[in-house]
Design an enzyme around this catalytic site. Sequence first.
Site, PDB file in Angstrom:
ATOM      1  N   ASP A 286       0.869  -1.166   0.000  1.00  0.00           N
ATOM      2  CA  ASP A 286       0.000   0.000   0.000  1.00  0.00           C
ATOM      3  C   ASP A 286       0.915   1.227   0.000  1.00  0.00           C
ATOM      4  O   ASP A 286       2.095   1.123   0.341  1.00  0.00           O
ATOM      5  CB  ASP A 286      -0.872  -0.055   1.263  1.00  0.00           C
TER       6      ASP A 286
ATOM      7  N   ASP B  39      -0.067   5.214   0.855  1.00  0.00           N
ATOM      8  CA  ASP B  39      -0.266   6.198   1.931  1.00  0.00           C
ATOM      9  C   ASP B  39      -0.427   5.516   3.297  1.00  0.00           C
ATOM     10  O   ASP B  39      -1.282   4.655   3.473  1.00  0.00           O
ATOM     11  CB  ASP B  39      -1.501   7.060   1.636  1.00  0.00           C
TER      12      ASP B  39
END
Length: 197
Positions: A11, A13
């Site tokens: 992922d 952020d």
Amino acid sequence: MGRSVKVLFLDRDGTINRDIGTYVTTREQFRLIDRADEAIAMARRAGYGIVIVTNQAGIAKGIVSEEGVEDIHRYLNELLALKGASYDRVYYCPAHPDYPHPEYDRFACCRKPETGMVERAFADYRASGVEVDRERSFFIGDKTADVECAVRAGLRPILVRTGHGEEALCRERGLRPEFVADDLFEAVAGYILSTAS
Ligand SMILES: [Mg+2]
């Protein structure tokens, strides 16, 4: 049988860069989490492919443009290069169910926890003659959506406590990450490379 590769799906952020509570729209807002770059460099040296899969609904909402997101990703690679790291592929999902958009609605199946982006990555590796070995591949993220996406795609989920760090929410929803790490560096150095490889 063709070649296979182990991959670290990441992922963005809250996992690689600091979650700033809203969409990252400029290079100035994009700050790496401590040692995230070192973690990616270590994983790469250990033979992992690096693939970033990120929900960027700010695009459908009109907060950030596709060009803006792509520029951030170029910047990320510049920052990683300073530590001898890089990523192989990056996929972003521009869609959001609450913000219908004629151009982006067809990407709804990509928004995590849906597995569209991971499936695309599998297909892109396959097209280059390499099969992703899911049993040796991980998905590291800070939200339940990441853990759920990993489980659905047959990858090994690791939750990080940076970003949203949804450890309690995972428990509530019966989602069990294989490991919970303080941050990306601990996930790689303290778990994947020391115990799970
Ligand atoms: Mg995140």
